[in-house]
Motif scaffolding. Structure first.
Motif, PDB file in Angstrom:
ATOM      1  N   PRO A  43       0.509  -1.409  -0.363  1.00 36.09           N
ATOM      2  CA  PRO A  43       0.061  -0.072   0.108  1.00 36.09           C
ATOM      3  C   PRO A  43       0.588   1.274  -0.066  1.00 36.09           C
ATOM      4  O   PRO A  43       0.234   2.089  -0.064  1.00 36.09           O
ATOM      5  CB  PRO A  43      -0.794  -0.236   1.543  1.00 36.09           C
ATOM      6  N   LEU A  44       2.159   0.977   0.420  1.00 35.27           N
ATOM      7  CA  LEU A  44       2.736   2.349   0.791  1.00 35.27           C
ATOM      8  C   LEU A  44       4.257   2.031  -0.703  1.00 35.27           C
ATOM      9  O   LEU A  44       4.851   3.077  -0.600  1.00 35.27           O
ATOM     10  CB  LEU A  44       3.996   2.600   1.520  1.00 35.27           C
ATOM     11  N   ALA A  45       3.345   1.631  -2.382  1.00 35.64           N
ATOM     12  CA  ALA A  45       4.191   1.333  -3.208  1.00 35.64           C
ATOM     13  C   ALA A  45       5.446   1.091  -2.904  1.00 35.64           C
ATOM     14  O   ALA A  45       6.357   1.816  -3.618  1.00 35.64           O
ATOM     15  CB  ALA A  45       3.898   2.427  -4.168  1.00 35.64           C
ATOM     16  N   GLY A  46       6.069  -0.567  -2.612  1.00 33.58           N
ATOM     17  CA  GLY A  46       7.571  -0.509  -2.099  1.00 33.58           C
ATOM     18  C   GLY A  46       8.437   0.799  -1.771  1.00 33.58           C
ATOM     19  O   GLY A  46       9.383   0.959  -2.437  1.00 33.58           O
ATOM     20  N   GLY A  47       7.279   1.198  -0.493  1.00 30.82           N
ATOM     21  CA  GLY A  47       7.817   2.812  -0.496  1.00 30.82           C
ATOM     22  C   GLY A  47       8.057   4.018  -0.527  1.00 30.82           C
ATOM     23  O   GLY A  47       8.558   4.531   0.253  1.00 30.82           O
ATOM     24  N   MET A  48       7.974   4.113  -1.866  1.00 25.58           N
ATOM     25  CA  MET A  48       7.588   5.296  -2.117  1.00 25.58           C
ATOM     26  C   MET A  48       6.757   6.188  -1.313  1.00 25.58           C
ATOM     27  O   MET A  48       6.761   7.272  -1.820  1.00 25.58           O
ATOM     28  CB  MET A  48       7.078   5.474  -3.794  1.00 25.58           C
ATOM     29  N   LEU A  49       5.944   5.704  -0.976  1.00 24.74           N
ATOM     30  CA  LEU A  49       4.778   6.866  -0.002  1.00 24.74           C
ATOM     31  C   LEU A  49       5.140   6.794   1.002  1.00 24.74           C
ATOM     32  O   LEU A  49       3.814   7.386   2.020  1.00 24.74           O
ATOM     33  CB  LEU A  49       3.478   5.731  -0.588  1.00 24.74           C
ATOM     34  N   ARG A  81       2.094  14.349  -8.108  1.00 24.93           N
ATOM     35  CA  ARG A  81       1.017  15.290  -7.726  1.00 24.93           C
ATOM     36  C   ARG A  81       0.727  14.793  -5.946  1.00 24.93           C
ATOM     37  O   ARG A  81       0.224  15.095  -5.128  1.00 24.93           O
ATOM     38  CB  ARG A  81       0.394  14.727  -8.601  1.00 24.93           C
ATOM     39  N   VAL A  82       1.191  12.718  -6.578  1.00 22.00           N
ATOM     40  CA  VAL A  82       0.606  12.520  -5.325  1.00 22.00           C
ATOM     41  C   VAL A  82       1.358  12.575  -4.600  1.00 22.00           C
ATOM     42  O   VAL A  82       0.541  12.577  -3.070  1.00 22.00           O
ATOM     43  CB  VAL A  82       0.371  11.226  -5.958  1.00 22.00           C
ATOM     44  N   LEU A  83       2.434  13.181  -4.337  1.00 21.52           N
ATOM     45  CA  LEU A  83       3.075  13.006  -3.025  1.00 21.52           C
ATOM     46  C   LEU A  83       2.854  14.155  -2.506  1.00 21.52           C
ATOM     47  O   LEU A  83       2.855  14.666  -1.409  1.00 21.52           O
ATOM     48  CB  LEU A  83       5.228  13.206  -3.570  1.00 21.52           C
ATOM     49  N   GLY A  84       2.918  15.156  -3.214  1.00 18.74           N
ATOM     50  CA  GLY A  84       2.642  16.578  -2.817  1.00 18.74           C
ATOM     51  C   GLY A  84       1.522  16.619  -2.468  1.00 18.74           C
ATOM     52  O   GLY A  84       1.520  17.251  -1.174  1.00 18.74           O
ATOM     53  N   ALA A  85       0.074  15.800  -2.405  1.00 21.59           N
ATOM     54  CA  ALA A  85      -1.318  15.886  -1.733  1.00 21.59           C
ATOM     55  C   ALA A  85      -0.882  15.227  -0.322  1.00 21.59           C
ATOM     56  O   ALA A  85      -1.323  15.257   0.390  1.00 21.59           O
ATOM     57  CB  ALA A  85      -2.370  15.226  -3.101  1.00 21.59           C
ATOM     58  N   LEU A  86      -0.089  14.206  -0.760  1.00 22.44           N
ATOM     59  CA  LEU A  86       0.166  13.696   0.574  1.00 22.44           C
ATOM     60  C   LEU A  86       0.858  13.837   2.075  1.00 22.44           C
ATOM     61  O   LEU A  86       0.564  13.991   3.399  1.00 22.44           O
ATOM     62  CB  LEU A  86       1.024  11.987  -0.155  1.00 22.44           C
ATOM     63  N   ALA A 101      -1.545   7.288   4.022  1.00 20.00           N
ATOM     64  CA  ALA A 101      -1.469   7.240   2.899  1.00 20.00           C
ATOM     65  C   ALA A 101      -2.383   5.227   3.286  1.00 20.00           C
ATOM     66  O   ALA A 101      -3.180   4.931   2.286  1.00 20.00           O
ATOM     67  CB  ALA A 101      -0.432   6.206   2.063  1.00 20.00           C
ATOM     68  N   LEU A 102      -2.098   5.344   4.024  1.00 18.69           N
ATOM     69  CA  LEU A 102      -2.641   3.991   4.587  1.00 18.69           C
ATOM     70  C   LEU A 102      -4.246   4.121   5.218  1.00 18.69           C
ATOM     71  O   LEU A 102      -4.688   2.977   4.794  1.00 18.69           O
ATOM     72  CB  LEU A 102      -1.978   3.399   5.482  1.00 18.69           C
ATOM     73  N   ALA A 103      -4.138   5.175   6.040  1.00 20.50           N
ATOM     74  CA  ALA A 103      -5.706   5.791   6.513  1.00 20.50           C
ATOM     75  C   ALA A 103      -6.033   5.857   5.232  1.00 20.50           C
ATOM     76  O   ALA A 103      -7.632   5.411   4.963  1.00 20.50           O
ATOM     77  CB  ALA A 103      -6.081   6.948   7.160  1.00 20.50           C
ATOM     78  N   TRP A 104      -6.325   5.958   4.182  1.00 16.00           N
ATOM     79  CA  TRP A 104      -6.997   6.064   2.959  1.00 16.00           C
ATOM     80  C   TRP A 104      -7.046   5.142   2.131  1.00 16.00           C
ATOM     81  O   TRP A 104      -8.473   5.262   1.586  1.00 16.00           O
ATOM     82  CB  TRP A 104      -5.321   7.146   1.338  1.00 16.00           C
ATOM     83  N   HIS A 105      -6.803   3.932   2.277  1.00 18.08           N
ATOM     84  CA  HIS A 105      -6.935   2.813   1.868  1.00 18.08           C
ATOM     85  C   HIS A 105      -7.960   1.903   2.585  1.00 18.08           C
ATOM     86  O   HIS A 105      -9.217   1.670   2.068  1.00 18.08           O
ATOM     87  CB  HIS A 105      -5.763   1.449   2.054  1.00 18.08           C
TER      88      HIS A 105
END
Length: 168
Positions: A43-49, A81-86, A101-105
């Motif tokens: 869910p964190l895209a291999g740590g990317m998020l 965009r995704v990282l900026g919003a996060l 990011a996990l709470a969004w799931h």
């Protein structure tokens, strides 16, 4: 109920994250129609998020798994965009980027649980705390819009036609 003596599918473990929402095209509608649980992995895209990556800097932090094993694939054009919003939601809520990011799931009606992969006790505690987070509708919308899939045909032509017709 089994058909031909075969057990039905009860759940599906699939890759799903703010950086990779591809399952929303076909797998999610099927799962919802058939009553199949979705358990996202990575869910964190291999740590990317996780909050430690900067899309402007290739490779990531020293010792990060992605520096030697860049998986799962991430749409690099959408990533800023995704990282900026996060990061914006993280700053507004005082929560870590990973927790947001996990709470969004957990706001997705088809997600029944999330498979996490923490390296440290601190990461594990932060990841588990996502279950206690209630993101505001505005923050959910912000994350949804930043991570939205690009329309596929015929969706993009319908949107174009509707816009064209309203301009006439």
């Amino acid at each position: 109920m089994s058909v031909n003596g075969l057990a039905r599918f009860e759940s599906a473990q699939v890759y799903y994250s703010l950086a990779g929402r591809d399952i929303e095209r076909e797998i999610v509608p099927l799962a919802q129609s058939e009553g199949i649980a979705i358990l996202p992995w990575s869910p964190l895209a291999g740590g990317m998020l996780s909050g430690k990556y900067d899309p402007e800097k290739p490779g990531g932090p020293e010792g990060a798994r992605r520096s030697s094993f860049d998986f799962p694939p991430v749409d690099r054009a959408r990533l800023p965009r995704v990282l900026g919003a996060l990061r914006e939601v993280s700053g507004a809520t005082g929560l870590s980027v990973a927790r947001v990011a996990l709470a969004w799931h957990l706001t997705r009606p088809f997600v029944t649980s999330v498979i996490i992969g923490a390296k440290t006790r601190e990461q594990l505690a932060d990841n588990l705390a996502a279950a206690e987070v209630a993101l505001s509708p505005e923050h959910i919308q912000q994350l949804d819009e930043a991570s939205a899939l690009t329309p596929e045909y015929p969706g993009w032509i319908v949107a174009w036609q509707n816009q064209y017709l309203t301009q006439r």
